[in-house]
Design an enzyme around this catalytic site. Structure first.
Site, PDB file in Angstrom:
ATOM      1  CB  ALA A   1      -1.017   0.121   1.089  1.00 59.62           C
TER       2      ALA A   1
ATOM      3  CD  GLN B   1       5.450   5.986  -7.077  1.00 55.45           C
ATOM      4  OE1 GLN B   1       4.281   6.222  -7.394  1.00 55.45           O
ATOM      5  NE2 GLN B   1       6.139   5.820  -6.019  1.00 55.45           N
ATOM      6  CB  ILE B   2       0.408   0.057  -8.110  1.00 52.63           C
ATOM      7  CG1 ILE B   2       1.268   0.154  -9.437  1.00 52.63           C
ATOM      8  CG2 ILE B   2      -0.460  -0.897  -8.718  1.00 52.63           C
ATOM      9  CD1 ILE B   2       1.200  -2.024  -9.628  1.00 52.63           C
TER      10      ILE B   2
ATOM     11  CG  ASP C   1      -0.667  -7.421 -20.405  1.00 52.03           C
ATOM     12  OD1 ASP C   1       0.562  -6.087 -20.649  1.00 52.03           O
ATOM     13  OD2 ASP C   1      -0.514  -7.693 -19.727  1.00 52.03           O
TER      14      ASP C   1
ATOM     15  NE  ARG D   1       0.752  -1.061 -20.641  1.00 49.85           N
ATOM     16  CZ  ARG D   1       1.876  -2.112 -19.950  1.00 49.85           C
ATOM     17  NH1 ARG D   1       2.406  -2.794 -19.576  1.00 49.85           N
ATOM     18  NH2 ARG D   1       2.402  -0.649 -19.081  1.00 49.85           N
TER      19      ARG D   1
ATOM     20  CG  HIS E   1       2.028  -9.319 -17.100  1.00 49.59           C
ATOM     21  ND1 HIS E   1       1.828  -8.397 -17.620  1.00 49.59           N
ATOM     22  CD2 HIS E   1       2.590  -7.643 -15.964  1.00 49.59           C
ATOM     23  CE1 HIS E   1       2.323  -7.160 -17.370  1.00 49.59           C
ATOM     24  NE2 HIS E   1       2.633  -7.722 -16.286  1.00 49.59           N
TER      25      HIS E   1
HETATM   26  P1  NDP Z   1       4.760  -0.846  -7.975  1.00 48.45           P
HETATM   27  O1  NDP Z   1       3.668  -0.412  -6.462  1.00 48.45           O
HETATM   28  O2  NDP Z   1       5.255   0.392  -8.854  1.00 48.45           O
HETATM   29  O3  NDP Z   1       4.327  -1.934  -8.322  1.00 48.45           O
HETATM   30  C1  NDP Z   1       3.950  -3.321  -7.484  1.00 48.45           C
HETATM   31  C2  NDP Z   1       4.202  -4.232  -8.155  1.00 48.45           C
HETATM   32  O4  NDP Z   1       3.338  -4.605  -9.333  1.00 48.45           O
HETATM   33  C3  NDP Z   1       5.783  -4.924  -8.662  1.00 48.45           C
HETATM   34  O5  NDP Z   1       5.787  -6.039  -8.687  1.00 48.45           O
HETATM   35  C4  NDP Z   1       5.272  -4.743 -10.319  1.00 48.45           C
HETATM   36  O6  NDP Z   1       6.268  -4.982 -11.073  1.00 48.45           O
HETATM   37  C5  NDP Z   1       4.051  -4.664 -10.391  1.00 48.45           C
HETATM   38  N1  NDP Z   1       3.743  -4.575 -11.658  1.00 48.45           N
HETATM   39  C6  NDP Z   1       2.898  -4.755 -12.206  1.00 48.45           C
HETATM   40  N2  NDP Z   1       2.237  -4.335 -13.618  1.00 48.45           N
HETATM   41  C7  NDP Z   1       2.500  -3.226 -13.475  1.00 48.45           C
HETATM   42  C8  NDP Z   1       2.932  -2.640 -14.396  1.00 48.45           C
HETATM   43  N3  NDP Z   1       2.574  -1.802 -15.628  1.00 48.45           N
HETATM   44  N4  NDP Z   1       3.653  -1.107 -14.461  1.00 48.45           N
HETATM   45  C9  NDP Z   1       4.056  -0.948 -12.571  1.00 48.45           C
HETATM   46  N5  NDP Z   1       4.779  -2.000 -11.889  1.00 48.45           N
HETATM   47  C10 NDP Z   1       3.766  -3.260 -12.226  1.00 48.45           C
HETATM   48  O7  NDP Z   1       5.606  -0.897  -6.403  1.00 48.45           O
HETATM   49  P2  NDP Z   1       6.422   0.312  -5.874  1.00 48.45           P
HETATM   50  O8  NDP Z   1       8.562  -0.844  -5.756  1.00 48.45           O
HETATM   51  O9  NDP Z   1       6.336   1.575  -5.861  1.00 48.45           O
HETATM   52  O10 NDP Z   1       5.581  -0.703  -4.344  1.00 48.45           O
HETATM   53  C11 NDP Z   1       5.893  -1.938  -4.150  1.00 48.45           C
HETATM   54  C12 NDP Z   1       5.408  -1.890  -2.491  1.00 48.45           C
HETATM   55  O11 NDP Z   1       5.110  -3.290  -2.206  1.00 48.45           O
HETATM   56  C13 NDP Z   1       6.123  -1.309  -1.760  1.00 48.45           C
HETATM   57  O12 NDP Z   1       5.868  -0.498  -0.521  1.00 48.45           O
HETATM   58  C14 NDP Z   1       6.523  -2.436  -0.558  1.00 48.45           C
HETATM   59  O13 NDP Z   1       7.781  -1.901   0.880  1.00 48.45           O
HETATM   60  C15 NDP Z   1       6.112  -3.145  -0.889  1.00 48.45           C
HETATM   61  N6  NDP Z   1       5.600  -4.545  -0.630  1.00 48.45           N
HETATM   62  C16 NDP Z   1       5.409  -4.672   0.300  1.00 48.45           C
HETATM   63  C17 NDP Z   1       4.980  -6.004   0.148  1.00 48.45           C
HETATM   64  C18 NDP Z   1       3.655  -7.248   1.631  1.00 48.45           C
HETATM   65  O14 NDP Z   1       2.550  -6.255   1.886  1.00 48.45           O
HETATM   66  N7  NDP Z   1       4.286  -8.201   1.873  1.00 48.45           N
HETATM   67  C19 NDP Z   1       5.756  -6.966   0.288  1.00 48.45           C
HETATM   68  C20 NDP Z   1       6.730  -6.938  -1.236  1.00 48.45           C
HETATM   69  C21 NDP Z   1       6.865  -5.499  -1.179  1.00 48.45           C
HETATM   70  P3  NDP Z   1       7.621  -4.840 -11.244  1.00 48.45           P
HETATM   71  O15 NDP Z   1       8.618  -4.642 -10.323  1.00 48.45           O
HETATM   72  O16 NDP Z   1       8.463  -5.880 -12.747  1.00 48.45           O
HETATM   73  O17 NDP Z   1       7.667  -3.787 -12.115  1.00 48.45           O
END
Ligand code: NDP
Length: 329
Positions: free
Chosen positions: A13, A16-17, A160, A163, A188
């Site tokens: 949470a 970015q997403i 996808d 897009r 994906h």
């Molecule tokens: P994002 O929110 O940008 O992305 C999260 C995940 O979505 C990544 O695995 C990313 O893959 C994937 N993803 C799928 N489709 C897309 C797309 N079109 N564009 C970008 N990403 C996509 O990542 P952040 O690093 O900003 O945030 C991740 C958060 O998750 C962090 O705050 C971290 O602490 C947290 N986290 C929480 C966990 C938990 O709750 N147990 C475990 C691990 C992490 P890809 O890396 O291939 O871009």
């Protein structure tokens, strides 16, 4: 307004997403303007403060539909009573990381989350995995939730799919509403296959009007590499469009897509020769709250080869997570 809030758990949470998704969910974009929501956010300790910041901003929106926001680091608590789950947080691939290391790290996230969903979520739980490798992370979570029907675990290929529609509409110079019948098959990943064989543009077969070299060459590469194009252009990865697609997927699953089909990654039932159990993208409609794979589409040799290439990649990931003991052998 419905008296009972729906409990929605979102992992990652603080990322970015998550940031792009939560405000739309709280404003009614997922469940409509009459349904209140209770948000349960999961983060790892390093992400906790960012998630707390998001919660402050959610409070500051004074959303009429937002019942509460709670933040957890324990998946068992985060999934308590959840009927909708967005699994966004995942371990990204870092320089020098082998595929086995990536799968192992994600197994450490999605295995416990699957068990927590099994033990604590509502019986009606619907799960979408966004965190990559999304298909295989969904497979790991599903195998760790033996009491939950497998089809309750899905992964995001709607981005996808969206897009594929957007890029085709731009090329054909029509509004996106004129495009129908696209399917994204497989993983994906770069091997995904956006298939125009059954697509129509303004009710006419798309392949009758498009340059075949573009439709079966440049177009496929363009859709599959759109994520990289966005990173190069925007300077950071797609977040708003990924969040939007995850919400589209979940909203359609809950509310239904009676007419048009979309693309959904879900455990295969063997349709189209795709081995049973692997989480692959298919053409699907949501009927009475369940995804139904669209049957009976003809698959020509060109499509068959591309679907197989992507499915083979999924089988390799499936075998790798089995060998690592992340799912039962
Ligand atoms: P994002 O929110 O940008 O992305 C999260 C995940 O979505 C990544 O695995 C990313 O893959 C994937 N993803 C799928 N489709 C897309 C797309 N079109 N564009 C970008 N990403 C996509 O990542 P952040 O690093 O900003 O945030 C991740 C958060 O998750 C962090 O705050 C971290 O602490 C947290 N986290 C929480 C966990 C938990 O709750 N147990 C475990 C691990 C992490 P890809 O890396 O291939 O871009």
């Amino acid at each position: 307004m419905s008296a009972q809030p729906v409990t929605i758990t979102l992992t990652g949470a603080g990322g970015q997403i998550g940031y792009a998704a939560l405000f739309r969910i709280a404003s009614g974009a997922l469940l409509g303007s009459q349904q209140s929501v209770r948000l349960r956010l999961l983060e790892v300790p390093q992400g906790l403060q960012a998630a707390e910041g998001v919660a402050l901003e959610l409070t500051d929106c004074a959303f009429p539909l937002l019942h509460s926001v709670d933040i957890f680091t324990d998946p068992n608590a985060a999934f308590e009573g959840a009927s909708v789950a967005f699994l966004v947080g995942a371990r990204p691939r870092t320089a020098g990381m082998e595929r086995a290391d990536l799968l192992q790290a994600n197994g450490g996230i999605f295995g416990p989350q699957g068990r927590a969903i099994n033990d604590h979520a509502d019986d009606n739980i619907r799960v979408i995995v966004v965190g990559n490798p999304a298909n295989t992370n969904a497979l790991i979570a599903q195998h760790n939730a033996p009491d939950v029907p497998p089809e309750r675990f899905t992964a995001l290929t709607r981005l996808d799919h969206n897009r594929a529609i957007g890029i085709l509409a731009q090329e054909a110079r029509v509004h996106v509403s004129e495009i129908n019948g696209i399917t994204v098959w497989g993983n994906h990943s770069a091997t995904q296959y956006p298939d125009l064989s059954h697509a129509t543009i303004s009710n006419a077969p798309a392949l009758d009007t498009l340059d075949p070299l573009w439709a079966r060459g440049e177009y496929i590469r363009r859709v599959a590499q759109r994520g990289a194009e966005i990173i190069n252009t925007r300077g950071s990865s797609s977040a708003a469009s990924a969040a939007n697609a995850a919400i589209d997927h979940m909203r359609d699953w809950i509310s239904g897509t009676p007419q048009r089909w979309t693309s959904v990654a879900l455990p295969s039932d063997g349709s189209y020769g795709i081995p049973e159990g692997i989480v692959s993208s298919f053409p699907a409609r949501s009927v009475d709250g369940s995804w139904k794979i669209v049957q009976g589409l003809t698959i020509d040799l060109f499509s068959r080869e591309r679907i197989e290439a992507s499915v083979n990649e999924l089988l390799e990931e499936h075998n790798a997570v089995k060998a690592l003991g992340l799912i039962p052998a």
